[in-house]
Design a protein around this motif. Structure first.
Motif, PDB file in Angstrom:
ATOM      1  N   SER A   1      -3.810   6.759  -6.651  1.00 36.63           N
ATOM      2  CA  SER A   1      -4.703   7.427  -5.703  1.00 36.63           C
ATOM      3  C   SER A   1      -5.478   6.347  -4.938  1.00 36.63           C
ATOM      4  O   SER A   1      -5.581   5.210  -5.399  1.00 36.63           O
ATOM      5  CB  SER A   1      -5.652   8.356  -6.447  1.00 36.63           C
ATOM      6  N   PRO A   2      -6.056   6.724  -3.773  1.00 38.32           N
ATOM      7  CA  PRO A   2      -6.767   5.713  -2.972  1.00 38.32           C
ATOM      8  C   PRO A   2      -7.860   5.000  -3.762  1.00 38.32           C
ATOM      9  O   PRO A   2      -8.045   3.791  -3.609  1.00 38.32           O
ATOM     10  CB  PRO A   2      -7.375   6.536  -1.826  1.00 38.32           C
TER      11      PRO A   2
ATOM     12  N   TYR B   1      -7.486  -3.140  -1.431  1.00 36.48           N
ATOM     13  CA  TYR B   1      -6.616  -3.832  -0.471  1.00 36.48           C
ATOM     14  C   TYR B   1      -7.262  -5.152  -0.116  1.00 36.48           C
ATOM     15  O   TYR B   1      -8.302  -5.192   0.539  1.00 36.48           O
ATOM     16  CB  TYR B   1      -6.443  -2.958   0.772  1.00 36.48           C
TER      17      TYR B   1
ATOM     18  N   VAL C   1      -8.815   3.712   1.255  1.00 35.26           N
ATOM     19  CA  VAL C   1      -8.736   2.617   0.282  1.00 35.26           C
ATOM     20  C   VAL C   1      -9.816   1.582   0.585  1.00 35.26           C
ATOM     21  O   VAL C   1     -10.083   1.277   1.745  1.00 35.26           O
ATOM     22  CB  VAL C   1      -7.322   1.984   0.376  1.00 35.26           C
TER      23      VAL C   1
ATOM     24  N   LEU D   1      -5.384   1.213   8.878  1.00 38.12           N
ATOM     25  CA  LEU D   1      -4.486   1.858   7.907  1.00 38.12           C
ATOM     26  C   LEU D   1      -5.204   2.061   6.565  1.00 38.12           C
ATOM     27  O   LEU D   1      -5.123   3.127   5.949  1.00 38.12           O
ATOM     28  CB  LEU D   1      -3.268   0.941   7.713  1.00 38.12           C
ATOM     29  N   THR D   2      -5.933   1.038   6.122  1.00 39.16           N
ATOM     30  CA  THR D   2      -6.616   1.144   4.822  1.00 39.16           C
ATOM     31  C   THR D   2      -7.688   2.233   4.878  1.00 39.16           C
ATOM     32  O   THR D   2      -7.863   2.991   3.920  1.00 39.16           O
ATOM     33  CB  THR D   2      -7.303  -0.175   4.404  1.00 39.16           C
TER      34      THR D   2
ATOM     35  N   LYS E   1      -7.828   4.825   6.916  1.00 37.74           N
ATOM     36  CA  LYS E   1      -7.186   6.140   7.017  1.00 37.74           C
ATOM     37  C   LYS E   1      -6.720   6.599   5.631  1.00 37.74           C
ATOM     38  O   LYS E   1      -6.794   7.781   5.286  1.00 37.74           O
ATOM     39  CB  LYS E   1      -5.986   6.041   7.968  1.00 37.74           C
ATOM     40  N   ALA E   2      -6.267   5.608   4.838  1.00 40.79           N
ATOM     41  CA  ALA E   2      -5.776   5.941   3.491  1.00 40.79           C
ATOM     42  C   ALA E   2      -6.918   6.161   2.506  1.00 40.79           C
ATOM     43  O   ALA E   2      -6.693   6.602   1.379  1.00 40.79           O
ATOM     44  CB  ALA E   2      -4.873   4.814   2.994  1.00 40.79           C
TER      45      ALA E   2
ATOM     46  N   LEU F   1       0.839  -1.204   0.000  1.00 42.84           N
ATOM     47  CA  LEU F   1       0.000   0.000   0.000  1.00 42.84           C
ATOM     48  C   LEU F   1       0.877   1.258   0.000  1.00 42.84           C
ATOM     49  O   LEU F   1       0.654   2.197  -0.785  1.00 42.84           O
ATOM     50  CB  LEU F   1      -0.921  -0.023   1.235  1.00 42.84           C
ATOM     51  N   TYR F   2       1.893   1.248   0.836  1.00 43.94           N
ATOM     52  CA  TYR F   2       2.786   2.406   0.946  1.00 43.94           C
ATOM     53  C   TYR F   2       3.468   2.676  -0.394  1.00 43.94           C
ATOM     54  O   TYR F   2       3.511   3.806  -0.880  1.00 43.94           O
ATOM     55  CB  TYR F   2       3.828   2.138   2.052  1.00 43.94           C
TER      56      TYR F   2
ATOM     57  N   GLN G   1       1.091   4.032  -3.114  1.00 44.93           N
ATOM     58  CA  GLN G   1       0.801   5.460  -2.909  1.00 44.93           C
ATOM     59  C   GLN G   1       2.006   6.312  -3.290  1.00 44.93           C
ATOM     60  O   GLN G   1       1.876   7.369  -3.897  1.00 44.93           O
ATOM     61  CB  GLN G   1       0.416   5.708  -1.449  1.00 44.93           C
TER      62      GLN G   1
END
Ligand SMILES: Cc1ncc(COP(=O)(O)O)c(C=O)c1O
Length: 415
Positions: A92-93, A98, A116, A110-111, A113-114, A83-84, A87
């Protein structure tokens, strides 16, 4: 004995030049082949509303991600690292899905927040998602109970797999989703890797489509990846005519009959990058033992594990003795394991100590599955650009650099 053949668009002189300039072992990728594969798939998916993702686990080098991104693909990511990187490369998300596989709560947060979309394949994860994100959107990975793949390790649907929620448990999915007002906007399957039968894939898709109407908020159906490539000279490439009749038509008809506007997602990995890559190794030891001729190389199962793990076939070509007559070899690596074999009883042009061998179709699940077992650092990586210029995209690490990176905290604490 089958004569060895030079695969893809690789030229003997270019491969020799790369081996001389950058040393061995080195992975070489050809940008043209990656683009050609991306375009081939797009061409055969016309007529339906699709979204294409690249399963970056196949090869996550940022240079390769950038090429595939420029072809209009999004990303199938499966870990915080993926994911990192996705990005960082600029996806883009909304372009990332994921796919969870026994993830932690931290990964789930994490997903979100991103921004995604998360694809979950366990009821308990769906429950936890609902508790943390009531009213949120999610994709559900289903197990259509039909699997396929080039080896049992990579069949990811069917009765014995850990992946996905079996289709007969859809009522439980809906109960949980209703309880937390979670919107299931996508359903997903990935039945395996290295699928050559479009008929089997079509049957699995049929199961998924039969259940599409169970999901009131559905926007897309993700068919997964898994398309195979011809590794062996007897393998046939994907029959895209058949693909069109058994898959694309099925998807089109389903939308037309149900008067729905579902988007169909695909997430191939291998198909896009496998044929673009070759691993260049140097034969450094020729040894006769027990009636066999062993050609020992400066690479091994730690750098290309597919032959050892799946008994996978990779075509091997002696680029520094291309015109010589073939004989039979056990082509082996430098790792302390008996299974460290690239090819058994393989016909290759006469191999001398110092020759450069190209191991083809190594662009997918090659460097991506490599390790530093025996403390041998990763190989270098080189890209042949569309204009045929050659760029080093990963410099060779020295053993000293590897050890300092791995154990920095230990040595720092000790000093
Ligand atoms: C969820 C998922 N999607 C897509 C892929 C890509 O498969 P392939 O490289 O065979 O296309 C994989 C590979 O394991 C996967 O696990």
């Amino acid at each position: 004995m089958r004569p060895p053949s030079l695969k893809s668009s690789f030229q003997v002189n270019t491969l020799l030049e790369i081996a001389n300039q950058f040393g061995t072992p080195t992975y070489v990728y050809d940008e043209r082949i990656i683009r050609q594969q991306c375009q081939l798939l797009k061409k055969h998916l016309t007529g339906i509303h699709t979204r294409l993702l690249y399963a970056m686990k196949a090869n996550s080098h940022p240079a390769i991600l950038e090429i595939i991104r420029s072809e209009g693909f999004g990303i199938d990511a499966v870990s915080p690292g993926e994911l990192y990187l996705a990005q960082k490369v600029g996806f883009s998300p909304e372009e990332i899905l994921y796919t969870a596989n026994n993830i932690t709560d931290e990964e789930m947060h994490l997903t979100q927040k991103a921004g995604v979309l998360l694809n979950v394949g366990e009821l308990s994860r769906l429950e936890r998602f609902g508790q943390s994100y009531p009213g949120g959107d999610i994709c559900i990975r289903l197990n259509p109970q039909i699997g396929s793949g080039h080896h049992e390790h990579v069949i990811t649907a069917g009765k014995t797999t850990k992946f996905g929620i079996p289709v007969h448990e859809i009522s439980k999915v809906l109960d949980i989703a209703n309880r937390y007002h979670v919107r299931i906007t996508g359903i997903h399957q990935h039945i395996g890797s290295g699928i050559s039968s479009m008929k089997v894939l079509g049957e699995a898709i049929g199961v998924l489509l039969k259940h599409a109407a169970d999901f009131p908020d559905l926007q897309f159906v993700n068919i997964g990846g898994g398309f195979n490539i011809p590794y062996h000279p007897d393998d046939t490439p994907i029959d895209f005519e058949n693909f069109h009749t058994s898959i694309v038509s099925l998807l089109k008809d389903t939308n037309e009959k149900a008067n729905q506007k579902l988007e169909y997602w695909f997430e191939p990995g291998r198909f896009l990058v496998a044929e673009s890559g070759a691993l260049l190794v140097r034969s450094n030891t020729i040894k006769e033992a027990n009636g066999r001729t062993f050609a020992g190389t400066d690479s091994g199962m730690n750098q290309l594990i597919r032959p050892a793990l799946y008994q996978a076939y990779h075509e091997i070509f002696n680029v520094s003795n291309a015109q010589a007559s073939p004989s039979s070899y056990e082509i082996v690596g430098n790792i302390c394991e008996s299974g460290d074999i690239f090819a058994k009883n393989r016909s290759v042009q006469q191999i001398r100590e110092g020759d450069i061998l190209a191991i083809f179709d190594a662009g997918a699940y090659g460097i991506a599955m490599a390790s530093i077992y025996n403390l041998r650092p990763f190989p270098a990586e080189v890209l042949i650009r569309e204009d045929r210029s050659i760029t080093c995209i990963r410099t060779r690490q020295s053993p000293e650099d590897l050890i300092h990176t791995m154990f920095a905290s230990y040595f720092d604490d000790a000093s």
